[in-house]
Design an enzyme around this catalytic site. Structure first.
Site, PDB file in Angstrom:
ATOM      1  N   ARG A  90      25.929 -43.180 -17.868  1.00 54.13           N
ATOM      2  CA  ARG A  90      26.068 -44.580 -18.268  1.00 54.13           C
ATOM      3  C   ARG A  90      25.535 -45.506 -17.186  1.00 54.13           C
ATOM      4  O   ARG A  90      24.892 -46.512 -17.486  1.00 54.13           O
ATOM      5  CB  ARG A  90      27.544 -44.887 -18.545  1.00 54.13           C
ATOM      6  CG  ARG A  90      27.798 -46.342 -18.903  1.00 54.13           C
ATOM      7  CD  ARG A  90      29.254 -46.611 -19.195  1.00 54.13           C
ATOM      8  NE  ARG A  90      29.455 -48.001 -19.576  1.00 54.13           N
ATOM      9  CZ  ARG A  90      30.600 -48.498 -20.027  1.00 54.13           C
ATOM     10  NH1 ARG A  90      31.653 -47.724 -20.141  1.00 54.13           N
ATOM     11  NH2 ARG A  90      30.697 -49.765 -20.346  1.00 54.13           N
ATOM     12  N   ASN A 144      29.982 -43.614 -29.117  1.00 53.60           N
ATOM     13  CA  ASN A 144      28.842 -44.523 -29.189  1.00 53.60           C
ATOM     14  C   ASN A 144      27.518 -43.798 -28.992  1.00 53.60           C
ATOM     15  O   ASN A 144      27.470 -42.776 -28.319  1.00 53.60           O
ATOM     16  CB  ASN A 144      28.987 -45.604 -28.109  1.00 53.60           C
ATOM     17  CG  ASN A 144      29.946 -46.699 -28.525  1.00 53.60           C
ATOM     18  OD1 ASN A 144      29.950 -47.127 -29.661  1.00 53.60           O
ATOM     19  ND2 ASN A 144      30.767 -47.155 -27.587  1.00 53.60           N
ATOM     20  N   CYS A 164      35.083 -48.343 -34.975  1.00 56.15           N
ATOM     21  CA  CYS A 164      34.915 -49.212 -33.811  1.00 56.15           C
ATOM     22  C   CYS A 164      36.124 -50.131 -33.747  1.00 56.15           C
ATOM     23  O   CYS A 164      36.741 -50.442 -34.767  1.00 56.15           O
ATOM     24  CB  CYS A 164      33.625 -50.028 -33.941  1.00 56.15           C
ATOM     25  SG  CYS A 164      33.294 -51.135 -32.554  1.00 56.15           S
ATOM     26  N   HIS A 194      28.332 -52.895 -33.644  1.00 60.82           N
ATOM     27  CA  HIS A 194      27.975 -53.731 -32.495  1.00 60.82           C
ATOM     28  C   HIS A 194      26.932 -54.786 -32.843  1.00 60.82           C
ATOM     29  O   HIS A 194      26.220 -55.284 -31.971  1.00 60.82           O
ATOM     30  CB  HIS A 194      27.512 -52.884 -31.303  1.00 60.82           C
ATOM     31  CG  HIS A 194      28.634 -52.118 -30.671  1.00 60.82           C
ATOM     32  ND1 HIS A 194      28.476 -51.369 -29.525  1.00 60.82           N
ATOM     33  CD2 HIS A 194      29.946 -51.987 -31.018  1.00 60.82           C
ATOM     34  CE1 HIS A 194      29.640 -50.817 -29.197  1.00 60.82           C
ATOM     35  NE2 HIS A 194      30.538 -51.182 -30.095  1.00 60.82           N
ATOM     36  N   TYR A 241      28.754 -58.313 -28.741  1.00 56.28           N
ATOM     37  CA  TYR A 241      27.477 -57.639 -28.501  1.00 56.28           C
ATOM     38  C   TYR A 241      26.280 -58.478 -28.929  1.00 56.28           C
ATOM     39  O   TYR A 241      25.146 -58.164 -28.550  1.00 56.28           O
ATOM     40  CB  TYR A 241      27.462 -56.280 -29.208  1.00 56.28           C
ATOM     41  CG  TYR A 241      28.433 -55.309 -28.594  1.00 56.28           C
ATOM     42  CD1 TYR A 241      28.069 -54.516 -27.513  1.00 56.28           C
ATOM     43  CD2 TYR A 241      29.737 -55.217 -29.067  1.00 56.28           C
ATOM     44  CE1 TYR A 241      28.976 -53.641 -26.929  1.00 56.28           C
ATOM     45  CE2 TYR A 241      30.649 -54.344 -28.485  1.00 56.28           C
ATOM     46  CZ  TYR A 241      30.255 -53.563 -27.415  1.00 56.28           C
ATOM     47  OH  TYR A 241      31.157 -52.708 -26.829  1.00 56.28           O
TER      48      TYR A 241
END
Length: 417
Positions: A90, A144, A164, A194, A241
């Protein structure tokens, strides 16, 4: 009722277990198996999970294992919350795209594509092994990028629904601002994972969204980290987002000057695991609320209960479009309210989506199609095509440079790279 959690060593898991304990009437779990390759994490998280259930007088049994096949055997539902490559991957997803002036984020843009490429093959392998053990088991995907991963699962014929926590977070926040119970608040939540907007907020049959914006617009905008004027001008509440799209260049400037979210989360996880090691701890610590995933447990319990108990409750989930948004292909995965029963999630009818939103939804859906093609088949050209199609990239030189960077940073995770 047996549930298995793949990625059970996640620091999220105590939030999930707390929900199982509190909401036992909705979802009477008798056996919970945590599955994870990290033995140390499993021992710490599993021990806390047992103590949480014991504190709340829950009779369910908790066990943990690194053996996916054994852990998933006989499970009624399997929850996926894994992160291929961990926080180290990440961290890379959030940094190398910035070198090209593009947003670095783990669920959208080039970083989101990298995560999809790493994740889809692993999830499909897990799902196939689950299906061999128990073809009737439901898969609830919290991994995700949820939209792409869920589309991969459904495309392969798995019994899966994507989940989500954005919608339930808005519901709880709006209920608090309005001084009503969360179950009295219904959202007209529409878009992709998102990439969603709240177009109405209904309480007692009345749309109170205009009142919410007028009276609480500053607080809502602050949570979104967007200007109040955006909410006022749109007349809807976009998800957090959307700032990556509406304020891309400003976000890039901010990301270049501060610590990455991955670094913050990694530090938080170290602190959480130290807390979990305390044998006196028998409840989820306050620090966990800062980790993210607020109300994840409530959403997961509600969805799993609907699937296993055939309730036909309405919940916001990720499911096949099947004509709900007529400008998208049927096999696109959208995020909207749906009736959930033992046969799966069935999106409710949606008012025509305004061009301001429909255009972006169509563009990102096309990107997700290409991203899934790249994840399933590999190849530099497919990665390049997905990046070129993404509305946050869309330039030849950027797509070329980002393709090279993505492949260089993910060679250990992509067998074909």
């Amino acid at each position: 009722m047996k549930l298995a959690v793949v990625g059970g060593g996640s620091t999220y898991t105590p939030e999930l277990v707390d929900g199982f304990a509190r909401l036992r009437d909705a979802l009477p779990v008798t056996e919970l198996v945590l599955i994870d390759p990290d033995a140390r994490r499993l021992e710490l998280v599993g021990g806390l999970a047992r103590r949480i259930l014991a504190r709340q007088g829950h009779p369910g049994r908790v066990s943990w294992t690194a053996d996916l096949d054994a852990g998933a055997d006989g499970a009624d539902a399997v929850l996926l919350q894994l992160r291929v490559g961990g926080q180290a991957a990440r961290q890379e997803d959030e940094t190398w795209p910035l070198e090209c002036g593009c947003v670095g984020q783990e669920t959208t843009g080039a970083g989101g594509l990298a995560k999809a490429l790493r994740t889809v093959p692993v999830v499909l392998d897990i799902a196939e092994r689950v299906r061999r053990r128990n073809p009737d088991a439901w898969i609830v995907d919290f991994t995700n990028p949820v939209g792409i991963v869920t589309r991969a699962l459904l495309g392969a014929g798995h019994r899966a629904v994507g989940l989500c926590n954005v919608a339930i977070g808005f519901q709880r926040k709006f209920a608090r601002l309005l001084g009503v119970a969360p179950e009295d608040v219904a959202l007209e939540h529409v878009g992709l994972n998102h990439l969603t907007w709240e177009r109405s907020v209904t309480v007692g049959g009345r749309d109170v969204l205009p009142r919410l914006i007028a009276e609480h617009g500053d607080a809502i905008a602050a949570d979104l980290r967007m200007p109040r004027s955006v909410v006022d001008r749109l007349g809807v509440v976009p998800s957090y987002y959307l700032r990556y799209f509406y304020q891309h260049d400003e976000v890039v400037r901010q990301l270049r000057t501060g610590p990455s979210r991955a670094a913050e989360v990694a530090a938080m996880e170290r602190e959480l695991l130290a807390l979990y090691a305390d044998p006196a701890l028998d409840e989820k610590p306050e620090l966990l609320a800062r980790r993210g995933g607020a109300f994840y447990s409530e959403a997961a319990v509600a969805l799993t209960a609907s699937l296993l108990r055939d309730t036909a409750d309405v919940q916001v989930v990720n499911a096949l479009n099947n004509g709900t948004l007529p400008f998208l292909p049927d096999d696109a995965v959208i995020e909207v309210p749906a009736a959930v029963d033992a046969r799966g999630a069935h999106p409710l009818p949606v008012r025509p989506l305004e061009p301001l939103y429909a255009g972006l939804v169509a563009s990102v859906t096309a990107y997700e199609h290409l991203a899934l093609e790249a994840a399933l088949k590999g190849g530099r050209d497919r990665v390049f095509a997905a990046l070129l199609a993404h509305p946050l990239i869309g330039q030849l030189d950027h797509a070329d440079r980002l393709t090279d960077a993505l492949l260089a940073h993910n060679r250990d995770h992509l067998a074909w790279a």
